[in-house]
Every structure is written in C-alpha cells, then in structure tokens.
Design a protein around this motif. Structure first.
Motif, short mmCIF file in Angstrom:
data_model
loop_
_atom_site.label_atom_id
_atom_site.label_comp_id
_atom_site.label_asym_id
_atom_site.label_seq_id
_atom_site.Cartn_x
_atom_site.Cartn_y
_atom_site.Cartn_z
N VAL A 24 -26.74 -8.66 0.60
CA VAL A 24 -27.18 -7.32 0.99
C VAL A 24 -27.08 -6.36 -0.19
N PRO A 25 -27.84 -5.25 -0.16
CA PRO A 25 -27.74 -4.26 -1.24
C PRO A 25 -26.48 -3.43 -1.11
N LEU A 119 -15.09 -2.63 -8.92
CA LEU A 119 -16.14 -1.82 -8.33
C LEU A 119 -15.76 -1.41 -6.91
N PHE A 120 -15.94 -0.14 -6.60
CA PHE A 120 -15.84 0.35 -5.22
C PHE A 120 -17.27 0.43 -4.69
N LEU A 121 -17.49 -0.17 -3.52
CA LEU A 121 -18.86 -0.38 -3.04
C LEU A 121 -19.12 0.31 -1.70
N ARG A 122 -20.35 0.82 -1.55
CA ARG A 122 -20.86 1.34 -0.29
C ARG A 122 -22.07 0.50 0.11
N ALA A 123 -22.28 0.36 1.43
CA ALA A 123 -23.44 -0.34 1.94
C ALA A 123 -23.82 0.28 3.27
N ASN A 124 -25.01 -0.03 3.77
CA ASN A 124 -25.38 0.41 5.10
C ASN A 124 -24.37 -0.12 6.11
N PRO A 125 -24.05 0.64 7.16
CA PRO A 125 -23.04 0.19 8.13
C PRO A 125 -23.30 -1.22 8.68
N GLY A 126 -24.56 -1.53 9.00
CA GLY A 126 -24.86 -2.87 9.51
C GLY A 126 -24.58 -3.95 8.49
N ASP A 127 -24.81 -3.65 7.20
CA ASP A 127 -24.54 -4.62 6.15
C ASP A 127 -23.04 -4.78 5.92
N VAL A 128 -22.28 -3.70 6.11
CA VAL A 128 -20.82 -3.82 6.03
C VAL A 128 -20.33 -4.78 7.11
N ASP A 129 -20.90 -4.70 8.30
CA ASP A 129 -20.52 -5.61 9.38
C ASP A 129 -20.84 -7.06 9.01
N LEU A 130 -21.99 -7.29 8.36
CA LEU A 130 -22.35 -8.64 7.94
C LEU A 130 -21.35 -9.17 6.91
N LEU A 131 -20.92 -8.33 6.00
CA LEU A 131 -19.97 -8.76 4.98
C LEU A 131 -18.61 -9.07 5.59
N ARG A 132 -18.16 -8.22 6.51
CA ARG A 132 -16.87 -8.49 7.17
C ARG A 132 -16.94 -9.79 7.94
N PRO A 143 -15.25 -22.20 15.27
CA PRO A 143 -15.60 -23.51 15.84
C PRO A 143 -15.62 -23.48 17.36
N VAL A 144 -14.72 -22.71 17.97
CA VAL A 144 -14.68 -22.58 19.43
C VAL A 144 -15.17 -21.17 19.76
N PRO A 145 -16.35 -21.02 20.42
CA PRO A 145 -16.92 -19.69 20.65
C PRO A 145 -16.02 -18.74 21.40
N THR A 146 -15.08 -19.28 22.18
CA THR A 146 -14.19 -18.40 22.94
C THR A 146 -12.93 -18.04 22.15
N GLY A 147 -12.93 -18.39 20.87
CA GLY A 147 -11.76 -18.11 20.05
C GLY A 147 -11.61 -16.63 19.75
N PRO A 148 -10.66 -16.28 18.87
CA PRO A 148 -10.39 -14.86 18.57
C PRO A 148 -11.63 -14.17 18.02
N LYS A 149 -11.80 -12.92 18.38
CA LYS A 149 -12.92 -12.12 17.91
C LYS A 149 -12.42 -11.05 16.98
N MET A 150 -13.11 -10.87 15.86
CA MET A 150 -12.73 -9.84 14.91
C MET A 150 -13.01 -8.46 15.51
N ILE A 151 -12.14 -7.52 15.24
CA ILE A 151 -12.34 -6.16 15.71
C ILE A 151 -13.62 -5.60 15.07
N THR A 152 -14.45 -4.96 15.88
CA THR A 152 -15.68 -4.41 15.34
C THR A 152 -15.37 -3.21 14.45
#
Length: 224
Positions: A24-25, A119-132, A143-152
């Motif tokens: 992402v940019p 480097l300190f970086l900024r990105a579009n909010p949606g791209d930050v989500d992709l990176l996280r 591996p298990v879809p019902t496993g832990p979910k990352m905080i949005t």
C-alpha cells in the motif's frame, strides 16, 4: 491522502511467513511517498511498530525505539530500518507526525540505506487496517476461523490509552529479515538491549558463515 498510481496489493514473493504484506502507499514524516512492501520491506531487515502520538505517552513505543536505534548505530554497518506506523492518521497529521518524529530522534530524511534509518509513516485508514492484519494474525487469517480476533482500529481508538496498549499491535513490535522470511516479535516493554540483540541476530541470520578447517581422522581416545 491519495493512493499512488500503479500501486497494487502485494502478491507473489511479498510475504510474512507466507502471508502477503500489502504494497500500500505510505507517506513518511519527511513528506516522501513509498510503496510499503516494494520500497520499505523487500530484502530489508526491519523493526515495525504501530503507534500514535496520543498513545506514545502511555506505551513509550517511540522512546524505546530511539534507545534501540542508538544501540544499533554503534555499528556503522547496521542497515536495520525502523518503521513506525500511526494507527490514527486522522489525528496524526503530516506536521504533527513530523514534529513527533523529530522529538523522537528521527528528524530529517532517513530512508533505506541512509543514516538513521527510521521512518514515521501515515497511510489511508483502510490501508492501516490491512497492514495491522498482515503483521498480527486475526480471525480471518487464523488457522481456526473461530480463533482470537484482533481488535479493530476503530475500537482501538475509542479505548483509553492504558487499555489500548494491551492490544497486540500496540504492545508488540514485529521484526524480521524479509529476504529470509524470518520474523519475530518483541514486547514494547522489553529492554532496549534485548531488542537490539534480537535485531542483530536477525540481521546476521543470512550472513555467510566462515568455513573452518576440521581435523581429519577419528576423534582422539579419552583415557580415564
């Protein structure tokens, strides 16, 4: 922030232990534009941290990275690249992030191969989500879809700072040697010498080992 022309999600060799790292940019604190994977990750040894100016007072993430940077800079040959990605690009504007970078010790241009290398970086909010999502496993990648979910990210920004730093993406730095696809994680609260030692090991992991001559013939007998 506008998306750079010709930038597409990473495919093929773009990887993080066989997961894609988005290409992402991003814009660094000195105003330069980069393609995240192609310019900043590919073939690099990196330390990646997610932060925000508002959370830094609680997590001390940037202060810790500054201490690690000072230790690594004792070796003039070190090329480890530090990447601090704000999770709050709306609040952390270009000028604010540039000032924060300067206060943290990353002032001036410090891209790949340059002195400082932070480097300190900024990105579009949606791209930050992709990176996280790429650097920290969440339910859709587990591996298990019902496993832990990352905080949005939106949930993260609503939390008080003392709670937000408990999220894995705010409490753990990721480090790796992309050329070898070898990655690890270190708590932000780990000591600077410990993190620097891990990065030095990661940097040297792909270095050729010197060949030593071995003694020919059987091992000598040990007499008791």
């Amino acid at each position: 922030m506008t998306r750079m022309q010709g930038t597409t999600p990473a495919t093929g060799q773009a990887r993080l232990n066989r997961r894609a790292i988005p290409n992402v940019p991003v814009v660094s604190h000195d105003g330069r534009e980069w393609s995240f994977y192609d310019d900043l990750i590919r073939d690099q040894v990196v330390l990646v941290a997610f932060m925000s100016i508002g959370h830094d007072a609680e997590s001390n993430c940037s202060a810790k990275m500054a201490d690690v940077r000072k230790l690594l800079d004792r070796d003039p040959s070190d090329t480890t690249l530090f990447l601090s990605i704000t999770v709050d690009p709306g609040a952390d504007g270009a000028l604010g992030l540039a000032n924060h970078a300067g206060r943290s010790g990353a002032g001036g241009f410090c891209g790949p191969g340059e002195a400082g290398r932070w480097l300190f970086l900024r990105a579009n909010p949606g791209d930050v989500d992709l990176l996280r999502a790429a650097f920290y496993v969440h339910r859709s990648l587990a591996p298990v879809p019902t496993g832990p979910k990352m905080i949005t990210r939106s949930e993260l920004l609503r939390m008080p700072p003392e709670r937000a730093v408990m999220d894995c993406s705010m409490g753990l730095m990721r480090y790796g040697n992309e050329a070898l696809d070898v990655w690890g994680a270190a708590p932000v609260r780990a000591s600077a010498p410990d993190i620097a030692a891990r990065l030095t090991w990661m940097r040297d992991a792909g270095a050729p080992r010197p060949r030593t001559r071995r003694r020919a013939g059987p091992f000598p007998a040990v007499l008791s």
